[in-house]
Design an enzyme around this catalytic site. Structure first.
Site, PDB file in Angstrom:
ATOM      1  N   SER A 144     -44.256   8.150 -37.733  1.00 57.45           N
ATOM      2  CA  SER A 144     -45.152   9.110 -37.071  1.00 57.45           C
ATOM      3  C   SER A 144     -46.254   9.321 -37.934  1.00 57.45           C
ATOM      4  O   SER A 144     -47.760   9.188 -37.224  1.00 57.45           O
ATOM      5  CB  SER A 144     -44.560  10.244 -37.292  1.00 57.45           C
ATOM      6  N   HIS A 195     -48.971  12.834 -41.060  1.00 58.32           N
ATOM      7  CA  HIS A 195     -50.121  12.655 -39.964  1.00 58.32           C
ATOM      8  C   HIS A 195     -51.883  12.686 -39.884  1.00 58.32           C
ATOM      9  O   HIS A 195     -52.232  12.082 -39.584  1.00 58.32           O
ATOM     10  CB  HIS A 195     -49.532  13.748 -38.673  1.00 58.32           C
TER      11      HIS A 195
END
Length: 323
Positions: A144, A195
Site C-alpha cells: 500500500s 501510507h
C-alpha cells in the site's frame, strides 16, 4: 499486525475474477508480472510474516535490511492482497502505458525501496520526538505504501477532475491526502506512517529531485552498458550482404578489423591518429591502384582480358594458314 488467515481465500477468488473481467491480454506485462509475483509470495512466502515486515528495530537496530525488499511483496491476509492488487491493477495499467514497461519496472523498484526507507526515517523521528519506543517496533508489511506513491504520480499526470474517496468527491490533487486520513479513521489497523511515506516518495518524484536523479542514474548505466568496450565490437544495420567493416557479415557481432574501407566512416577500431592516417593513405593508394588498372593500357603491352586473348588466338591461326 494481523495474523495471516488461511481459509476460503475469498479475496484471491475475487482478485482472479477481477483479472478475468479485465482480460489478461489487456493488462500490460509489467503490471501483470507484479500482480503474479505478489500472489505467488502470498501463497509461497519467502519468509514468515514477522520476518518479512519492516521496522526500525529489525532493519536498523538488527541490520536486517532485506526486509526493505520483502515487506512490499508480502501481505497479512487475502483481503489485504485483494484490495492492494485491485488498486495496483488500475494504477499500473494507466501508468505503464504512459511510461513504458522498462521505466515502470525501474519506478516500482525505486518506489518500493524508498517507501521503506522513508518509513524508517519517519518512525525513527517519532521515536526521538515522543521518546516512545513503540514507534521503532511498529512493523509494516504490504504494497500500500507503493500504491500511495503511484497515486500521487497518477494524479500528477491527470490533475483535473474529481476522485471519489469512499463515496466523497475529492479533487484529484488532494485525493491522496483525503484517502490517507479516511483509511486511517475507518481502518485503525493500517499503517498511517507507511501510507504517508508513500505520499512523500510520490512527491519527491513529481515535485522533488527524484525523477531527475533516476534519469541521471539510468543514463549512466545505459552509457556504461553500451560503451564498456568501445571499438571492440560492431553491429551492422543491414539485413544482408557484407558490412562496411572487414571481418564479418552484417547482422552479426564480430571482432572489428584494424581499419575500415569506408573513408567517411567514423569507426576507428581503436587506432591512434598516426595509424589512422597511415591506414587512410593505404586505402587511398589501393583504391587509386584499382581504378588505374581499370583505365590504364595493358601492362607491358599484354592485354589480359578474355576477349583480347581470343582475338590474339584467331589472328595467330590466320597467320599460320597464310604461311
Amino acid at each position: 499486525m494481523r495474523n495471516r488467515q488461511r481459509g476460503s481465500h475469498l479475496g484471491l477468488l475475487l482478485l482472479a475474477s477481477q483479472l478475468l473481467q479485465v482480460g489478461l491480454d489487456n493488462i500490460p506485462p509489467v503490471t501483470l508480472g507484479v500482480l503474479g509475483l505478489n500472489v505467488y509470495l502470498y501463497l509461497f512466502p519467502a519468509a514468515p510474516l514477522m520476518k518479512a515486515c519492516v521496522s526500525v528495530q529489525q532493519a536498523y537496530w538488527f541490520k536486517d535490511w532485506r526486509r526493505l525488499l520483502l515487506s512490499p511483496l508480502h501481505h497479512a491476509d487475502d483481503w489485504h492482497l485483494y484490495f492492494n492488487m485491485t488498486s495496483f491493477l488500475w494504477k499500473g495499467m494507466r501508468l505503464e502505458r504512459r511510461l513504458g514497461g522498462a521505466w515502470f519496472v525501474y519506478l516500482l523498484s525505486v518506489f518500493s525501496l524508498l517507501t521503506g526507507l522513508v518509513y524508517l526515517v519517519l518512525e525513527a523521528l517519532l521515536t526521538e520526538l515522543t521518546q516512545d519506543q513503540s514507534y521503532s517496533m511498529a512493523c509494516a508489511v504490504g504494497f500500500s505504501g507503493v500504491l500511495f506513491a503511484l497515486k500521487v504520480l497518477s494524479n500528477h499526470y491527470h490533475p483535473g477532475g474529481v476522485t471519489y474517496v469512499m463515496g466523497l468527491p475529492v479533487a484529484n490533487r488532494y485525493a491522496s491526502w483525503a484517502e490517507l486520513v479516511l483509511i486511517h479513521i475507518t481502518s485503525p489497523g493500517t499503517s498511517f506512517i507507511g501510507h504517508l511515506a508513500g505520499i512523500l516518495v510520490g512527491l519527491l518524484y513529481t515535485a522533488g529531485p527524484l525523477k531527475a536523479i533516476m534519469k541521471k542514474c539510468a543514463e549512466f548505466v545505459t552509457a556504461n552498458g553500451y560503451n564498456s568496450r568501445p571499438g571492440a565490437y560492431y553491429s551492422s544495420t543491414g539485413s544482408s550482404g557484407y558490412s562496411g567493416t572487414r571481418g564479418g557479415y552484417s547482422g552479426n557481432h564480430q571482432y572489428a578489423s584494424d581499419y575500415t574501407t569506408d573513408p567517411t566512416a567514423s569507426y576507428t577500431g581503436g587506432l591512434t591518429e598516426v595509424e589512422q592516417i597511415e591506414a587512410a593513405i593505404r586505402n587511398s593508394l589501393n583504391d587509386r591502384g584499382q581504378s588505374d588498372q581499370r583505365r590504364a593500357p595493358p601492362p607491358y603491352g599484354f592485354n589480359l582480358s578474355g576477349e583480347a586473348t581470343a582475338e590474339e588466338i584467331r589472328q595467330r591461326r590466320l597467320r599460320r594458314f597464310d604461311s
